[in-house]
Motif scaffolding. Structure first.
Motif, short mmCIF file in Angstrom:
data_model
loop_
_atom_site.label_atom_id
_atom_site.label_comp_id
_atom_site.label_asym_id
_atom_site.label_seq_id
_atom_site.Cartn_x
_atom_site.Cartn_y
_atom_site.Cartn_z
N MET A 46 -7.26 -7.58 -20.22
CA MET A 46 -8.39 -7.44 -19.31
C MET A 46 -8.18 -8.26 -18.05
SD MET A 46 -12.43 -8.23 -20.01
CE MET A 46 -12.46 -7.07 -21.38
N ILE A 47 -7.71 -9.48 -18.20
CA ILE A 47 -7.45 -10.33 -17.03
C ILE A 47 -6.38 -9.71 -16.15
CG2 ILE A 47 -6.60 -12.59 -16.28
CD1 ILE A 47 -7.82 -13.74 -18.87
N ILE A 48 -5.32 -9.21 -16.78
CA ILE A 48 -4.25 -8.56 -16.03
C ILE A 48 -4.79 -7.36 -15.27
CG2 ILE A 48 -2.10 -7.27 -16.24
CD1 ILE A 48 -1.43 -9.05 -18.67
N ALA A 49 -5.61 -6.56 -15.94
CA ALA A 49 -6.12 -5.34 -15.33
C ALA A 49 -7.08 -5.64 -14.18
CB ALA A 49 -6.81 -4.48 -16.37
N ILE A 50 -7.88 -6.70 -14.30
CA ILE A 50 -8.80 -7.07 -13.21
C ILE A 50 -8.00 -7.39 -11.95
CG2 ILE A 50 -10.40 -8.86 -12.41
CD1 ILE A 50 -11.50 -8.95 -15.28
N GLY A 51 -6.89 -8.11 -12.11
CA GLY A 51 -6.03 -8.40 -10.97
C GLY A 51 -5.45 -7.14 -10.35
N THR A 52 -5.06 -6.19 -11.19
CA THR A 52 -4.49 -4.95 -10.66
C THR A 52 -5.55 -4.09 -9.97
OG1 THR A 52 -4.76 -3.89 -12.83
CG2 THR A 52 -2.64 -4.88 -12.36
N ILE A 53 -6.76 -4.12 -10.49
CA ILE A 53 -7.85 -3.38 -9.82
C ILE A 53 -8.08 -3.93 -8.42
CG2 ILE A 53 -10.34 -2.95 -9.87
CD1 ILE A 53 -10.12 -2.87 -12.94
N PHE A 54 -8.15 -5.24 -8.33
CA PHE A 54 -8.38 -5.89 -7.03
C PHE A 54 -7.27 -5.55 -6.04
CE2 PHE A 54 -7.70 -9.47 -4.14
CZ PHE A 54 -8.96 -9.60 -3.57
N SER A 55 -6.01 -5.67 -6.47
CA SER A 55 -4.90 -5.41 -5.55
C SER A 55 -4.74 -3.92 -5.26
CB SER A 55 -3.59 -6.00 -6.10
OG SER A 55 -3.30 -5.49 -7.38
N SER A 56 -5.11 -3.04 -6.19
CA SER A 56 -5.05 -1.60 -5.93
C SER A 56 -6.02 -1.21 -4.83
CB SER A 56 -5.39 -0.82 -7.21
OG SER A 56 -4.40 -0.98 -8.19
N LEU A 57 -7.24 -1.74 -4.88
CA LEU A 57 -8.23 -1.44 -3.86
C LEU A 57 -7.82 -1.99 -2.49
CD1 LEU A 57 -11.53 -2.05 -5.87
CD2 LEU A 57 -10.51 0.14 -5.24
N ALA A 58 -7.04 -3.07 -2.51
CA ALA A 58 -6.57 -3.66 -1.25
C ALA A 58 -5.25 -3.06 -0.78
CB ALA A 58 -6.41 -5.17 -1.41
N THR A 207 0.62 12.20 8.95
CA THR A 207 0.20 11.63 10.22
C THR A 207 -0.58 10.35 9.98
OG1 THR A 207 -1.78 12.99 10.16
CG2 THR A 207 0.11 13.88 11.34
N GLU A 208 -0.46 9.43 10.90
CA GLU A 208 -1.17 8.16 10.79
C GLU A 208 -2.67 8.39 10.91
OE1 GLU A 208 -1.33 4.10 10.09
OE2 GLU A 208 0.37 5.46 10.05
N ALA A 209 -3.41 7.93 9.96
CA ALA A 209 -4.87 8.12 9.95
C ALA A 209 -5.55 6.78 9.82
CB ALA A 209 -5.28 9.05 8.81
N ALA A 210 -6.82 6.78 10.22
CA ALA A 210 -7.58 5.55 10.13
C ALA A 210 -7.89 5.23 8.68
CB ALA A 210 -8.86 5.69 10.94
N HIS A 211 -8.21 3.96 8.46
CA HIS A 211 -8.59 3.52 7.12
C HIS A 211 -9.82 4.30 6.65
CE1 HIS A 211 -9.77 1.01 3.77
NE2 HIS A 211 -10.92 0.73 4.38
N VAL A 212 -9.78 4.77 5.40
CA VAL A 212 -10.90 5.52 4.82
C VAL A 212 -11.70 4.58 3.94
CG1 VAL A 212 -11.58 7.55 3.50
CG2 VAL A 212 -9.47 7.59 4.84
N PRO A 213 -12.96 4.29 4.28
CA PRO A 213 -13.76 3.35 3.48
C PRO A 213 -13.98 3.86 2.06
CG PRO A 213 -14.76 3.76 5.63
CD PRO A 213 -13.67 4.76 5.47
N LEU A 214 -14.16 2.92 1.16
CA LEU A 214 -14.35 3.26 -0.25
C LEU A 214 -15.59 4.13 -0.45
CD1 LEU A 214 -13.72 2.90 -3.28
CD2 LEU A 214 -15.00 0.75 -3.20
N ASN A 344 -6.51 11.67 3.16
CA ASN A 344 -7.28 10.89 2.19
C ASN A 344 -6.44 10.34 1.05
OD1 ASN A 344 -9.85 11.31 3.43
ND2 ASN A 344 -9.97 13.35 2.52
N SER A 345 -5.17 10.74 0.96
CA SER A 345 -4.40 10.51 -0.27
C SER A 345 -4.21 9.03 -0.60
CB SER A 345 -3.04 11.20 -0.18
OG SER A 345 -2.24 10.63 0.83
N HIS A 346 -3.87 8.20 0.41
CA HIS A 346 -3.59 6.79 0.10
C HIS A 346 -4.83 6.09 -0.41
CE1 HIS A 346 -1.04 3.02 1.25
NE2 HIS A 346 -1.61 2.90 0.06
N ALA A 347 -5.95 6.34 0.24
CA ALA A 347 -7.20 5.71 -0.20
C ALA A 347 -7.58 6.17 -1.60
CB ALA A 347 -8.32 6.02 0.79
N ILE A 348 -7.44 7.49 -1.87
CA ILE A 348 -7.81 8.01 -3.19
C ILE A 348 -6.85 7.53 -4.25
CG2 ILE A 348 -8.06 10.11 -4.56
CD1 ILE A 348 -9.15 11.50 -2.10
#
Length: 404
Positions: A46-58, A207-214, A344-348
């Motif tokens: 669980m601790i490992i996965a919480i870290g991966t969730i945080f870094s995945s979203l970033a 093509t370079e696109a702007a950051h897509v908010p969560l 949208n692919s990178h954000a998704i």
């Protein structure tokens, strides 16, 4: 140049797979040495996965700022440091501490590399790429089994994998100029001799696109369905990796070292299945790979469920479940640009990685709690339930995409 970079990405995915099965393979012995209940494995993951969730979203922001190469090198280095920390940990709380950099090292690189391949390479490369993850994940239980039988103990296994990770980190750092050079080029600028793969293997650059908010991404129709399907699959995969050894040893009476080797058949099934799927993935298509994969996992789960005295059928069931699991993860990732748009692919994909690790966070410890109440015999039923959930959500997504 692009094919050279793809080779480096393959090596990076070996490094991602190496640590993933170590905890599950060594836990029957580790929890006894550390004096904690076997269900505590869920806390660690669980601790490992919480870290991966945080870094995945970033991941999207980190990759835009520092580049995929730098993110990959730093992430593998963090994992190597954490594995060395595991090997020197004499108490459970120390394992929990080192699990933090372990988790942070996995998420960002996973999303960045998956998105790059989904955008630029054909489906066969996505399957072969994840087959290399399986190579790393399949080797780890064998390393743990050898360490337990040779007298090195479970810390020795973590040391061996940490050294391998350091070597890969050095290789990634040395190739950082290549990542930067490739990022400034397009496939049309390469000659035939510079690109070993067929030109069709490399898709047109995004093509370079702007950051897509969560908040915006979550409103896209179908995103919640793909997140639910990914959650179910990754919960299935990680529960199997973590608990298959304990199930074989605790419920079927297999010796711990032998059970660790047996559990590698699940990962070998994933590895071999992804390698084979690469040869026909483009013809069969992502949808059929996902559909057939979940059905085969169900067959493997039923074989595990059979109350037979021999362990041969259960062992075959693990291998079949691994074969079925093989194409699901890469097919879901590879279909993301087609289902939701390249911009949208990178954000998704970053959110998909977070959903994957959320499944890894919640479901393996949930099974640990349930098994402590009901018994380890629940393992095959748990696998079957998750496979059914994955199938239902993926089919609903298909109908929604077709209706657009």
């Amino acid at each position: 140049m692009y094919s050279i970079l793809l080779t480096i990405i393959y090596l990076a995915f070996i490094s991602l797979g190496l640590p993933d099965s170590l905890v599950g393979a060594g836990w029957p012995v580790m929890h006894q040495d550390l004096g904690v209940p076997q269900s505590f494995a869920g806390i660690l993951t669980m601790i490992i996965a919480i870290g991966t969730i945080f870094s995945s979203l970033a991941s999207e922001r980190l990759t835009r700022r520092f580049g995929a190469g730098a993110v990959t090198a730093v992430s593998v280095g963090l994992t190597a440091t954490a594995l060395f920390g595991f090997s020197f940990s004499g108490s459970f709380w120390m394992l929990c501490l080192w699990a933090i950099p372990y988790g942070l090292g996995a998420g960002a690189v996973d999303a960045a590399l998956n998105n790059y391949v989904a955008l630029h390479y054909a489906a066969r490369h996505m399957n072969w790429l994840h087959s290399f993850w399986g190579v790393g994940a399949s080797i780890s239980p064998l390393i743990m089994s050898h360490a337990l039988t040779s007298g090195m103990g479970w810390p020795g296994a973590y040391n061996v994998v940490a050294v391998i990770q350091i070597i890969l980190t050095v290789a990634l750092v040395l190739t950082l100029p290549l990542w930067r050079k490739v990022n400034t080029m397009t496939p049309r600028s390469h000659s035939r001799t510079e690109v070993e793969a067929d030109p069709e293997d490399i898709k047109a650059p995004a093509t370079e696109a702007a950051h897509v908010p969560l908040t915006q991404v979550l409103k896209i129709p179908g995103v919640m369905l793909v997140l639910a399907a990914f959650f179910a699959y990754c919960a299935l995969e990680n529960t199997s990796i973590l608990w298959a050894t304990t199930y074989l040893a605790g419920d079927r009476g297999v010796h711990p070292a032998t059970a660790a080797a047996f559990a590698s058949f699940f990962l070998l099934g994933i590895t071999g299945g992804r390698f084979l799927a690469g040869f026909f993935a483009d013809r069969i298509g992502d949808r059929n790979l996902i559909r057939g994969g979940f059905m085969m996992v169900g067959i493997g789960g039923l074989m595990l469920l059979l109350p037979l005295e021999t362990n041969g059928v259960a062992l075959a069931g693990l291998a079949i479940a691994g074969l079925g699991s093989a194409p699901i993860y890469p097919a879901i990732i590879h279909s993301t640009p087609a289902n939701f748009g390249r911009h949208n692919s990178h954000a998704i994909i970053g959110i998909q990685m977070a959903a994957a690790y959320l499944g890894s966070t919640l479901m393996p410890p949930l099974f640990g709690v349930l098994s402590s109440w009901v018994g380890l015999w629940l393992f095959p039923l748990f696998v079957l339930l998750l496979a059914a959930m994955g199938m239902i959500f993926s089919e609903r997504l298909n109908r929604l995409v077709d209706a657009k």
